[in-house]
Design a protein around this motif. Sequence first.
Motif, short mmCIF file in Angstrom:
data_model
loop_
_atom_site.label_atom_id
_atom_site.label_comp_id
_atom_site.label_asym_id
_atom_site.label_seq_id
_atom_site.Cartn_x
_atom_site.Cartn_y
_atom_site.Cartn_z
N ALA A 9 0.83 -1.21 0.00
CA ALA A 9 0.00 0.00 0.00
C ALA A 9 0.87 1.26 0.00
N LEU A 10 1.99 1.22 0.70
CA LEU A 10 2.92 2.34 0.67
C LEU A 10 3.48 2.53 -0.74
N GLY A 11 3.69 1.41 -1.44
CA GLY A 11 4.12 1.50 -2.83
C GLY A 11 3.06 2.18 -3.69
N ALA A 12 1.80 1.87 -3.41
CA ALA A 12 0.70 2.51 -4.14
C ALA A 12 0.65 4.00 -3.86
N ALA A 13 0.97 4.38 -2.62
CA ALA A 13 1.01 5.81 -2.26
C ALA A 13 2.18 6.49 -2.94
N LEU A 14 3.33 5.82 -2.98
CA LEU A 14 4.52 6.37 -3.64
C LEU A 14 4.25 6.55 -5.14
N ASN A 15 3.45 5.66 -5.68
CA ASN A 15 3.09 5.75 -7.09
C ASN A 15 2.30 7.03 -7.38
N VAL A 16 1.61 7.55 -6.36
CA VAL A 16 0.88 8.81 -6.48
C VAL A 16 1.85 9.98 -6.42
N SER A 17 2.67 10.00 -5.36
CA SER A 17 3.68 11.06 -5.21
C SER A 17 4.49 10.80 -3.95
N PRO A 18 5.71 11.37 -3.86
CA PRO A 18 6.50 11.24 -2.63
C PRO A 18 5.77 11.83 -1.42
N ASP A 19 5.07 12.94 -1.62
CA ASP A 19 4.33 13.54 -0.51
C ASP A 19 3.22 12.60 -0.03
N PHE A 49 3.28 9.40 -0.20
CA PHE A 49 3.98 8.34 0.51
C PHE A 49 4.27 8.75 1.95
N LEU A 50 4.83 9.93 2.13
CA LEU A 50 5.17 10.40 3.47
C LEU A 50 3.91 10.63 4.32
N ASP A 51 2.87 11.17 3.70
CA ASP A 51 1.61 11.39 4.42
C ASP A 51 1.01 10.07 4.87
N TYR A 52 1.03 9.10 3.98
CA TYR A 52 0.43 7.80 4.29
C TYR A 52 1.24 7.05 5.34
N LYS A 53 2.55 7.14 5.23
CA LYS A 53 3.41 6.48 6.22
C LYS A 53 3.16 7.06 7.61
N ALA A 54 2.99 8.37 7.68
CA ALA A 54 2.70 9.00 8.97
C ALA A 54 1.36 8.52 9.52
N ALA A 55 0.38 8.35 8.63
CA ALA A 55 -0.94 7.88 9.07
C ALA A 55 -0.89 6.43 9.54
N LEU A 56 -0.15 5.58 8.82
CA LEU A 56 -0.03 4.18 9.21
C LEU A 56 0.58 4.04 10.60
N TYR A 57 1.57 4.88 10.88
CA TYR A 57 2.27 4.81 12.15
C TYR A 57 1.64 5.65 13.26
N SER A 58 0.57 6.32 12.94
CA SER A 58 -0.06 7.22 13.92
C SER A 58 -0.65 6.44 15.09
#
Length: 271
Positions: free
Chosen positions: A153-163, A165-174
């Motif tokens: 899923a992080l790969g799917a977010a990175l496929n959208v944009s680096p931002d 990816f970082l936003d989604y990673k922060a949400a996953l770890y929240s």
Amino acid sequence: MSKRNSQANKTAARERLRAERERQAKKEKTRRQIVVGVSIVAVLAIAGGVGWGVMQMNKPDQWEAAKDAKNVTAPKNTSGPNGTNVVIGKPSAKKTLEVYEDARCPICATLEQSIGETMRKDLEAGKYKVKYVGATFLDNAIPGEGSKNALSALGAALNVSPDAFLDYKAALYSEKFHPAESDDKFKDDAYLLKIADSVDTLKNNKEFRKDVEDGTFDGWVVKMTEAFEKSGVQGTPTLKMDGKTVTGADGKNAPSTVAEFNTAIDKALKG
């Protein structure tokens, strides 16, 4: 009544009895044929069901199939063999901070919650770049699929944009969304998509949703896992710069506070 009439009546009665017996015999034969036919259909259905079940049992699962895939689809914004080089930040930044994380790792979540925002500001300021290396070893240590599925899923977010990816990673770890280490909630696409709905850069993004549900980047996860294993890093979270581990005040583990992180990073940038 004459004997002749009596005999005729008896003959007629016997004929009626014979005809009734033949009718009943035909009826019973038809019933047996129906029962046998239904039984055969049932046996074939059961056999077919067993065959289908055996076929499904022998069919490689999602991750075995990804491992055996000849062609790997890597997300956009990656480079290197199979897209395993994930570097985010300004090209002008001279040094790169390597970040090794496993999505199910509780300490990784604590690290993101404590220094994630600081790291993001450093990236925007061009202080350094970040190279992200995803791990999935917790799926083996605590049997499950969440590490792999979240990384996909992080790969799917990175496929959208680096931002994204970082936003989604922060949400996953929240604190709100990160599950206990023993709770394999990240294995469920529905939960990963629920988290994505909290991220402005991903909310209502149909392409991202499809990539998560289709496992578009599962093969990439396998290659990223191999890259982590080749790195020699033994646990997560691990931070490295110029080949040296970046640690907090204890000299062993990743910095746990913003103050420790800033001190360690400043030292690494000078080194």
